[in-house]
Design an enzyme around this catalytic site. Structure first.
Site, mmCIF file in Angstrom:
data_model
loop_
_atom_site.group_PDB
_atom_site.id
_atom_site.type_symbol
_atom_site.label_atom_id
_atom_site.label_comp_id
_atom_site.label_asym_id
_atom_site.label_seq_id
_atom_site.Cartn_x
_atom_site.Cartn_y
_atom_site.Cartn_z
ATOM 1 N N HIS A 18 0.838 -1.206 0.000
ATOM 2 C CA HIS A 18 0.000 0.000 0.000
ATOM 3 C C HIS A 18 0.872 1.257 0.000
ATOM 4 O O HIS A 18 0.634 2.197 -0.762
ATOM 5 C CB HIS A 18 -0.889 0.052 1.258
ATOM 6 C CG HIS A 18 -1.903 -1.025 1.362
ATOM 7 N ND1 HIS A 18 -2.045 -1.790 2.496
ATOM 8 C CD2 HIS A 18 -2.850 -1.455 0.494
ATOM 9 C CE1 HIS A 18 -3.041 -2.645 2.327
ATOM 10 N NE2 HIS A 18 -3.539 -2.476 1.107
ATOM 11 N N LYS A 42 -16.827 -7.439 5.840
ATOM 12 C CA LYS A 42 -15.593 -7.959 6.427
ATOM 13 C C LYS A 42 -15.603 -7.669 7.925
ATOM 14 O O LYS A 42 -16.241 -6.731 8.390
ATOM 15 C CB LYS A 42 -14.373 -7.275 5.810
ATOM 16 C CG LYS A 42 -14.161 -7.598 4.344
ATOM 17 C CD LYS A 42 -12.901 -6.936 3.836
ATOM 18 C CE LYS A 42 -12.655 -7.243 2.374
ATOM 19 N NZ LYS A 42 -11.417 -6.619 1.883
ATOM 20 N N ARG A 91 -2.304 -6.229 -8.292
ATOM 21 C CA ARG A 91 -1.152 -7.060 -7.958
ATOM 22 C C ARG A 91 -0.927 -8.139 -9.002
ATOM 23 O O ARG A 91 0.203 -8.471 -9.322
ATOM 24 C CB ARG A 91 -1.353 -7.721 -6.592
ATOM 25 C CG ARG A 91 -1.341 -6.750 -5.453
ATOM 26 C CD ARG A 91 -1.679 -7.457 -4.187
ATOM 27 N NE ARG A 91 -3.017 -8.033 -4.318
ATOM 28 C CZ ARG A 91 -3.875 -8.180 -3.341
ATOM 29 N NH1 ARG A 91 -3.552 -7.828 -2.135
ATOM 30 N NH2 ARG A 91 -5.063 -8.693 -3.543
ATOM 31 N N SER A 129 -2.988 -7.852 2.793
ATOM 32 C CA SER A 129 -3.219 -7.719 4.234
ATOM 33 C C SER A 129 -3.678 -9.034 4.844
ATOM 34 O O SER A 129 -3.305 -9.370 5.976
ATOM 35 C CB SER A 129 -4.264 -6.633 4.495
ATOM 36 O OG SER A 129 -3.789 -5.372 4.097
#
Length: 163
Positions: A18, A42, A91, A129
């Protein structure tokens, strides 16, 4: 014209991946707003306030960034902050399909706001994460993935067992 970019995410926790994207974006835009989402789908390890504090500490070397929590529609949040860009990280190829759909929906909702995709540095393309949380919970060393303040915060949450 001032270019203001919104970089949204849950940042649970903020990682070097990040930070890499944010540092690069800070060189490209007048302002980068780190939009930390309240995501009811979440169950984050860190509260919204903790995620904001960790991000502010990790990014305090950058002058043109602002860290803000949000719980409304991203395009509305972007308008409220005068942003004309939504910044997203890619990514791997697997991220592209979801991000492409999201960008299309955001364009329908706010055609004046562009979506821009950045890839992290090669050494962060695998970093997520969720991986950091899992490695920490199993007693692994996450110091190569997150700033020291995050390692300390994970330890306080007892995700990193004392040895």
């Amino acid at each position: 014209m001032k270019n203001i970019a919104i970089y949204p995410g849950t940042f649970d926790p903020i990682t070097f991946g990040h930070i890499d994207l944010i540092e690069r974006a800070a060189r490209m835009f007048n302002q980068v707003v780190i939009a930390i989402a309240v995501n009811v789908k979440k169950q984050p390890v860190f509260s919204l306030e903790e995620r904001i504090e960790l991000a502010e500490q990790a990014l305090n070397h950058l002058e043109n960034i602002k860290v803000v929590g949000f719980s409304n529609l991203l395009t509305d949040f972007a308008r409220e902050h005068g942003a004309n860009i939504i910044l997203r990280g890619l990514r791997a190829v697997s991220d592209f399909d979801y991000e492409f759909q999201l960008a299309g929906m955001n364009r329908r909702l706010a055609p004046q706001i562009e979506s821009l995709f950045l890839m992290p540095a090669e050494n962060y393309t695998y970093l997520a994460s969720s991986f950091v949380r899992e490695i920490a919970s199993l007693g692994g060393d996450v110091s190569q993935f997150v700033p020291d303040i995050v390692v300390t915060a994970l330890r306080k949450k007892t995700l990193i067992p004392d040895r």
